[in-house]
Design a protein around this motif. Structure first.
Motif, PDB file in Angstrom:
ATOM      1  N   VAL A 196       0.807  -1.227   0.000  1.00 61.30           N
ATOM      2  CA  VAL A 196       0.000   0.000   0.000  1.00 61.30           C
ATOM      3  C   VAL A 196       0.845   1.284   0.000  1.00 61.30           C
ATOM      4  N   PRO A 197       1.814   1.445   0.907  1.00 65.93           N
ATOM      5  CA  PRO A 197       2.596   2.691   0.848  1.00 65.93           C
ATOM      6  C   PRO A 197       3.348   2.862  -0.472  1.00 65.93           C
ATOM      7  N   ALA A 198       3.906   1.769  -0.986  1.00 70.25           N
ATOM      8  CA  ALA A 198       4.623   1.861  -2.257  1.00 70.25           C
ATOM      9  C   ALA A 198       3.674   2.266  -3.378  1.00 70.25           C
ATOM     10  N   SER A 199       2.477   1.703  -3.379  1.00 72.26           N
ATOM     11  CA  SER A 199       1.484   2.048  -4.402  1.00 72.26           C
ATOM     12  C   SER A 199       1.040   3.496  -4.277  1.00 72.26           C
ATOM     13  N   ALA A 200       0.912   3.980  -3.038  1.00 70.61           N
ATOM     14  CA  ALA A 200       0.502   5.371  -2.829  1.00 70.61           C
ATOM     15  C   ALA A 200       1.530   6.336  -3.401  1.00 70.61           C
ATOM     16  N   VAL A 201       2.802   6.080  -3.121  1.00 68.51           N
ATOM     17  CA  VAL A 201       3.867   6.943  -3.640  1.00 68.51           C
ATOM     18  C   VAL A 201       3.938   6.845  -5.166  1.00 68.51           C
ATOM     19  N   ALA A 202       3.786   5.627  -5.689  1.00 67.65           N
ATOM     20  CA  ALA A 202       3.859   5.429  -7.135  1.00 67.65           C
ATOM     21  C   ALA A 202       2.710   6.103  -7.864  1.00 67.65           C
ATOM     22  N   THR A 203       1.565   6.215  -7.193  1.00 61.91           N
ATOM     23  CA  THR A 203       0.356   6.748  -7.831  1.00 61.91           C
ATOM     24  C   THR A 203       0.215   8.257  -7.650  1.00 61.91           C
ATOM     25  N   LEU A 204       0.882   8.828  -6.664  1.00 56.81           N
ATOM     26  CA  LEU A 204       0.759  10.259  -6.382  1.00 56.81           C
ATOM     27  C   LEU A 204       1.112  11.083  -7.618  1.00 56.81           C
ATOM     28  N   ASP A 205       0.256  12.005  -7.984  1.00 57.94           N
ATOM     29  CA  ASP A 205       0.396  12.881  -9.154  1.00 57.94           C
ATOM     30  C   ASP A 205       0.169  12.142 -10.475  1.00 57.94           C
ATOM     31  N   VAL A 206      -0.117  10.843 -10.398  1.00 55.35           N
ATOM     32  CA  VAL A 206      -0.442  10.089 -11.604  1.00 55.35           C
ATOM     33  C   VAL A 206      -1.955  10.048 -11.790  1.00 55.35           C
ATOM     34  N   MET A 207      -2.669   9.673 -10.745  1.00 64.68           N
ATOM     35  CA  MET A 207      -4.125   9.698 -10.784  1.00 64.68           C
ATOM     36  C   MET A 207      -4.616  11.120 -10.524  1.00 64.68           C
ATOM     37  N   PRO A 208      -5.581  11.607 -11.311  1.00 68.35           N
ATOM     38  CA  PRO A 208      -6.022  13.000 -11.173  1.00 68.35           C
ATOM     39  C   PRO A 208      -7.103  13.178 -10.118  1.00 68.35           C
ATOM     40  N   PHE A 209      -6.944  12.528  -8.960  1.00 65.31           N
ATOM     41  CA  PHE A 209      -7.980  12.540  -7.946  1.00 65.31           C
ATOM     42  C   PHE A 209      -7.522  13.299  -6.699  1.00 65.31           C
ATOM     43  N   PRO A 210      -8.457  13.833  -5.918  1.00 69.85           N
ATOM     44  CA  PRO A 210      -8.110  14.398  -4.605  1.00 69.85           C
ATOM     45  C   PRO A 210      -7.497  13.325  -3.723  1.00 69.85           C
ATOM     46  N   TRP A 211      -6.766  13.766  -2.676  1.00 65.67           N
ATOM     47  CA  TRP A 211      -5.992  12.833  -1.866  1.00 65.67           C
ATOM     48  C   TRP A 211      -6.860  11.766  -1.210  1.00 65.67           C
ATOM     49  N   PHE A 212      -8.086  12.129  -0.769  1.00 67.15           N
ATOM     50  CA  PHE A 212      -8.913  11.157  -0.071  1.00 67.15           C
ATOM     51  C   PHE A 212      -9.420  10.080  -1.037  1.00 67.15           C
ATOM     52  N   PHE A 248      -8.392   5.948  -0.932  1.00 69.11           N
ATOM     53  CA  PHE A 248      -9.370   4.870  -1.090  1.00 69.11           C
ATOM     54  C   PHE A 248      -8.982   3.928  -2.222  1.00 69.11           C
ATOM     55  N   VAL A 249      -8.567   4.501  -3.351  1.00 71.42           N
ATOM     56  CA  VAL A 249      -8.199   3.693  -4.515  1.00 71.42           C
ATOM     57  C   VAL A 249      -7.002   2.796  -4.193  1.00 71.42           C
ATOM     58  N   VAL A 250      -6.010   3.364  -3.501  1.00 75.15           N
ATOM     59  CA  VAL A 250      -4.810   2.594  -3.173  1.00 75.15           C
ATOM     60  C   VAL A 250      -5.124   1.468  -2.184  1.00 75.15           C
ATOM     61  N   LEU A 251      -5.939   1.764  -1.173  1.00 72.52           N
ATOM     62  CA  LEU A 251      -6.310   0.732  -0.200  1.00 72.52           C
ATOM     63  C   LEU A 251      -7.095  -0.395  -0.869  1.00 72.52           C
ATOM     64  N   LEU A 252      -8.027  -0.021  -1.736  1.00 75.59           N
ATOM     65  CA  LEU A 252      -8.824  -1.023  -2.441  1.00 75.59           C
ATOM     66  C   LEU A 252      -7.939  -1.872  -3.346  1.00 75.59           C
ATOM     67  N   ASP A 253      -7.008  -1.223  -4.029  1.00 74.89           N
ATOM     68  CA  ASP A 253      -6.095  -1.959  -4.909  1.00 74.89           C
ATOM     69  C   ASP A 253      -5.213  -2.913  -4.100  1.00 74.89           C
ATOM     70  N   GLY A 254      -4.772  -2.441  -2.929  1.00 72.65           N
ATOM     71  CA  GLY A 254      -3.970  -3.303  -2.069  1.00 72.65           C
ATOM     72  C   GLY A 254      -4.741  -4.537  -1.622  1.00 72.65           C
ATOM     73  N   LEU A 255      -6.012  -4.353  -1.282  1.00 74.35           N
ATOM     74  CA  LEU A 255      -6.844  -5.491  -0.885  1.00 74.35           C
ATOM     75  C   LEU A 255      -7.024  -6.473  -2.041  1.00 74.35           C
ATOM     76  N   LYS A 256      -7.205  -5.929  -3.238  1.00 74.15           N
ATOM     77  CA  LYS A 256      -7.326  -6.808  -4.409  1.00 74.15           C
ATOM     78  C   LYS A 256      -6.067  -7.651  -4.583  1.00 74.15           C
ATOM     79  N   ASN A 257      -4.916  -7.014  -4.401  1.00 72.21           N
ATOM     80  CA  ASN A 257      -3.657  -7.750  -4.529  1.00 72.21           C
ATOM     81  C   ASN A 257      -3.569  -8.888  -3.512  1.00 72.21           C
ATOM     82  N   ILE A 258      -3.925  -8.576  -2.263  1.00 72.85           N
ATOM     83  CA  ILE A 258      -3.868  -9.587  -1.211  1.00 72.85           C
ATOM     84  C   ILE A 258      -4.801 -10.756  -1.541  1.00 72.85           C
ATOM     85  N   VAL A 259      -5.998 -10.417  -2.019  1.00 75.68           N
ATOM     86  CA  VAL A 259      -6.962 -11.460  -2.366  1.00 75.68           C
ATOM     87  C   VAL A 259      -6.415 -12.358  -3.477  1.00 75.68           C
ATOM     88  N   LEU A 260      -5.792 -11.766  -4.492  1.00 74.79           N
ATOM     89  CA  LEU A 260      -5.262 -12.566  -5.594  1.00 74.79           C
ATOM     90  C   LEU A 260      -4.124 -13.472  -5.129  1.00 74.79           C
TER      91      LEU A 260
END
Length: 561
Positions: free
Chosen positions: A69-85, A89-101
């Motif tokens: 999750v932290p690595a994904s957050a840093v990698a995604t910062l300024d890449v996704m055009p979304f507000p921080w909150f 959410f997107v990073v946490l959800l993506d992290g959960l998807k990874n764990i599930v897979l």
């Protein structure tokens, strides 16, 4: 010494486990569009998979989540055009998807040592990407995009779509971890490596053949002039009119940056009431923007352009100003006997509400006779960011003396279902005016190249805030121009206009569906084995005549290839 190292990977200490997590996290960072190292996406999942398969660390799934999750957050910062909150959410959800897979893979392959089970891991990730592309995100997050610089490999997209590239990448991780386990157990693994190596060799051989075979050498060509004029000064002037204050926008600012959010106060006021008396500086900036666009377009014509292409939303203006701009474009095209694709962001004035769409993000194509022959609305506005009226989902096929051309706009190219129309309609040249920002440049431009390879057409992607790129059907770059390089943001290039039929156009996402089928089969086999094993254990408890050797025959899978 080598075997000792392999044993450490298959029976890792806490230190080795942490090292695997750190290396995997570094791989995530180096897979980001901001710092892309193309080999990183091949290695990062291998580190995580090795950790999941072999570590006995307590709370290992929690630590995996903490690494991702932290690595994904840093990698995604300024890449996704979304507000921080939203980003959190997107990073946490993506992290959960990874764990599930990773968890599903561990469950399916537990005690399964045959090489065939290495297909589970790439099938899982390919299906995940396939499912995600059916929604608003499109192909934006596909790992296949990271391989754009590997020209031979990306030719596979003409057969399998991007799914073949995704599959090969994750299969590499599975085969590597499988081979490590076999080596540590002193069991044969060469045949498995040979199968993967042979598959990769066939793919690259095909890629070499396709890349160096130019099937459009005798095709008609069209000289395209790509034009970009930055429009940030329009936002700055609107802000001054609305607030009485000044703002200076860094051209490298991301859409979610504080300075752009502040500048949008002026734009919001202009949308709600674009009164000329209030927005005198804004209207002057809008007029200067249009003058600069036509001036640069004249330079493109002087350098031989038969078609002039503006970048996405080049002309920002209220609906009331649209007729005059179109008439000016018609006069320009008629005077110089050229095609003109005007990309504009037309504002629909009125009170802003949470659900109101206030923008027409569109292109207007004028032919050399000065006639408007097509008006195209962006089919896929950027989710949560772009409140524009969507198009009808169609990609128009426009016949010209040079061949069949088609317009689309920026984010449309992330939607492979829509883009497959390029192949179905035998489009020879995709005109793709776009708007990027520093955090995704030049990565986002190269993502669009996959649509050209998949559908066998040339691509002209003129970009504001990124890399303008012009390619043929193989993804071979004919010309490019970096918005941030300080050049005049004008590119003139001769482009083939012809469609080269591809297997992907004909058969679509066949590999993705094959992966779905494989997962169904593997899941059925895993369930059957577990049910059979549970029954055997029950018999062992109730029937003392069953020997330990008979029990092991059922409980332990074969170790052969």
């Amino acid at each position: 010494m080598q075997r000792s190292l392999i044993h450490r990977l298959t029976q890792p200490t806490t230190t080795i486990s942490v090292l695997l997590l750190v290396l995997g996290a570094i791989g995530i960072l180096l897979s980001s569009p901001k710092w892309l190292v193309p080999v990183a996406p091949w290695l990062s999942p291998a580190f995580f998979l090795c950790y999941v398969q072999y570590t006995t660390l307590r709370r290992k799934w929690l630590w995996l989540f903490v690494a991702i999750v932290p690595a994904s957050a840093v990698a995604t910062l300024d890449v996704m055009p979304f507000p921080w909150f939203v980003l959190v959410f997107v990073v946490l959800l993506d992290g959960l998807k990874n764990i599930v897979l990773y968890g599903i893979h561990r469950w399916l392959t537990r005690n399964q040592q045959q090489f065939i089970w290495t297909l589970v891991f790439p099938s899982l990730w390919t299906v995940r990407e396939f499912v995600e592309t059916q929604g608003d995100i499109g192909t934006f997050a596909s790992v296949a995009n990271t391989q754009y610089s590997f020209s031979w490999l990306i030719q596979l997209a003409s057969v399998t779509g991007i799914w073949g590239i995704t599959f090969l990448l994750y299969w590499f991780a599975a085969v590597l971890v499988w081979a490590i386990g076999k080596y540590a157990a002193r069991q044969p693994f060469a045949r498995g490596l040979l199968v993967y190596g042979s598959t990769l060799a066939v793919v690259l051989s095909f890629g070499i053949y396709r890349y160096y075979s130019n099937e459009t050498a005798s095709a008609k060509t069209l000289t395209v002039g790509g034009v970009t004029v930055p429009n940030l000064h329009v936002l700055e002037r609107l802000y001054t009119d609305a607030t009485g204050k000044s703002v200076q926008i860094d051209p490298k600012a991301s859409p979610a940056s504080a300075v752009l959010q502040e500048a949008n106060r002026g734009l919001i006021a202009f949308i709600e009431d674009p009164a000329p008396a209030r927005f005198q500086l804004g209207y002057q900036a809008i007029q200067q923007q249009q003058d600069s666009l036509f001036s640069l377009s004249e330079r493109a014509v002087a350098r031989g352009a038969n078609l002039v292409l503006w970048s996405e939303g080049s002309a920002l203006l209220p609906k009331s100003g649209e007729p005059a701009l179109i008439q000016r474009g018609q006069a320009f095209a008629r005077r110089y006997r050229v095609y003109l694709l005007m990309a504009m962001g037309t504002i629909l004035p009125g009170k802003l509400t949470s659900d109101r769409l206030f923008l027409e993000n569109k292109t207007v194509l004028v032919d050399p006779g000065g006639r408007v022959i097509n008006t195209f609305y962006k089919n896929h506005p950027v989710p949560m960011v772009e409140r524009s009226l969507p198009g009808d989902g169609r990609v128009p096929a426009i016949q010209t003396p040079y061949g069949t051309i088609a317009p689309s706009i920026c984010y449309d190219a992330e939607h492979i279902g829509t883009m497959r129309q390029l192949g179905w309609k035998n489009i020879g040249l995709l005109l793709l005016p776009s708007g990027d920002w520093y955090g995704i440049a030049p990565y986002h431009s190269y993502m669009a190249v996959f649509r050209a390879v998949e559908n066998g057409c040339s691509l002209a992607r003129q970009v504001s805030g990124g890399l303008s790129i012009f390619t043929d059907y193989r993804g071979n770059v004919l010309a490019s121009n970096d918005f941030f390089s300080g050049n005049d943001r004008l590119t003139v290039v001769n482009m083939p206009v012809a469609n080269v039929p591809t297997l992907y156009t004909r058969f679509g996402d066949w590999l993705a569906w094959l992966c779905v089928s494989l997962l169904v089969v593997f899941t059925g086999k895993a369930l059957f084995d577990r049910i059979n094993r549970d029954r055997t254990m029950h018999r062992h408890r109730t029937d003392k005549s069953l020997t330990d050797d008979e029990l092991r025959t059922v409980s332990v899978p074969k170790q052969n290839l």
